[in-house]
Write a protein that holds these residues in place. Sequence first.
Motif, PDB file in Angstrom:
ATOM      1  N   GLY A   1       0.408   6.631   9.778  1.00 51.66           N
ATOM      2  CA  GLY A   1       1.556   6.191   8.995  1.00 51.66           C
ATOM      3  C   GLY A   1       2.245   7.369   8.342  1.00 51.66           C
ATOM      4  O   GLY A   1       1.593   8.303   7.882  1.00 51.66           O
TER       5      GLY A   1
ATOM      6  N   ARG B   1       5.604   8.196   5.643  1.00 49.06           N
ATOM      7  CA  ARG B   1       6.635   7.642   4.766  1.00 49.06           C
ATOM      8  C   ARG B   1       7.715   8.688   4.567  1.00 49.06           C
ATOM      9  O   ARG B   1       7.443   9.820   4.176  1.00 49.06           O
ATOM     10  CB  ARG B   1       6.059   7.247   3.417  1.00 49.06           C
ATOM     11  CG  ARG B   1       7.119   6.656   2.521  1.00 49.06           C
ATOM     12  CD  ARG B   1       6.526   5.947   1.345  1.00 49.06           C
ATOM     13  NE  ARG B   1       7.594   5.244   0.665  1.00 49.06           N
ATOM     14  CZ  ARG B   1       7.905   5.433  -0.598  1.00 49.06           C
ATOM     15  NH1 ARG B   1       7.201   6.257  -1.330  1.00 49.06           N
ATOM     16  NH2 ARG B   1       8.886   4.760  -1.145  1.00 49.06           N
TER      17      ARG B   1
ATOM     18  N   SER C   1      11.136   8.841   2.498  1.00 48.20           N
ATOM     19  CA  SER C   1      12.019   8.208   1.531  1.00 48.20           C
ATOM     20  C   SER C   1      11.755   6.702   1.500  1.00 48.20           C
ATOM     21  O   SER C   1      10.715   6.272   1.044  1.00 48.20           O
ATOM     22  CB  SER C   1      13.473   8.522   1.867  1.00 48.20           C
ATOM     23  OG  SER C   1      14.332   8.038   0.869  1.00 48.20           O
ATOM     24  N   ASN C   2      12.668   5.885   2.035  1.00 45.89           N
ATOM     25  CA  ASN C   2      12.480   4.439   1.991  1.00 45.89           C
ATOM     26  C   ASN C   2      12.073   3.862   3.349  1.00 45.89           C
ATOM     27  O   ASN C   2      12.134   2.662   3.549  1.00 45.89           O
ATOM     28  CB  ASN C   2      13.745   3.743   1.486  1.00 45.89           C
ATOM     29  CG  ASN C   2      14.911   3.952   2.421  1.00 45.89           C
ATOM     30  OD1 ASN C   2      14.877   4.821   3.284  1.00 45.89           O
ATOM     31  ND2 ASN C   2      15.953   3.177   2.241  1.00 45.89           N
TER      32      ASN C   2
ATOM     33  N   VAL D   1       9.049   3.576   6.388  1.00 39.91           N
ATOM     34  CA  VAL D   1       7.640   3.767   6.728  1.00 39.91           C
ATOM     35  C   VAL D   1       7.522   3.640   8.250  1.00 39.91           C
ATOM     36  O   VAL D   1       7.960   2.655   8.830  1.00 39.91           O
ATOM     37  CB  VAL D   1       6.728   2.727   6.045  1.00 39.91           C
ATOM     38  CG1 VAL D   1       5.295   2.883   6.500  1.00 39.91           C
ATOM     39  CG2 VAL D   1       6.839   2.858   4.528  1.00 39.91           C
TER      40      VAL D   1
ATOM     41  N   GLU E   1       4.912   3.605  11.406  1.00 43.63           N
ATOM     42  CA  GLU E   1       3.505   3.454  11.773  1.00 43.63           C
ATOM     43  C   GLU E   1       3.392   3.473  13.288  1.00 43.63           C
ATOM     44  O   GLU E   1       4.086   2.735  13.983  1.00 43.63           O
ATOM     45  CB  GLU E   1       2.924   2.157  11.233  1.00 43.63           C
ATOM     46  CG  GLU E   1       1.439   2.036  11.529  1.00 43.63           C
ATOM     47  CD  GLU E   1       0.830   0.780  10.941  1.00 43.63           C
ATOM     48  OE1 GLU E   1       0.039   0.907  10.008  1.00 43.63           O
ATOM     49  OE2 GLU E   1       1.161  -0.313  11.431  1.00 43.63           O
TER      50      GLU E   1
END
Length: 59
Positions: A16, A18, A20-21, A23, A25
Amino acid sequence: MRYGDTGRGPTSAAVGVRLSNAVIEVVYNRRVDEDPEGRLTRGALETAKAVADKITAGG
């Protein structure tokens, strides 16, 4: 759970990231009992990095 007639279950690696906003996976699955060479993990890491690099480059 059996996959075909091999009797092998999936072995998976998940990574995963990340940004900023967002995600991201990445999950790799193979129908093997184990992955001693770590190919699944390397593949998941390389793919997640490539996606993250592309997003941060704006493309």
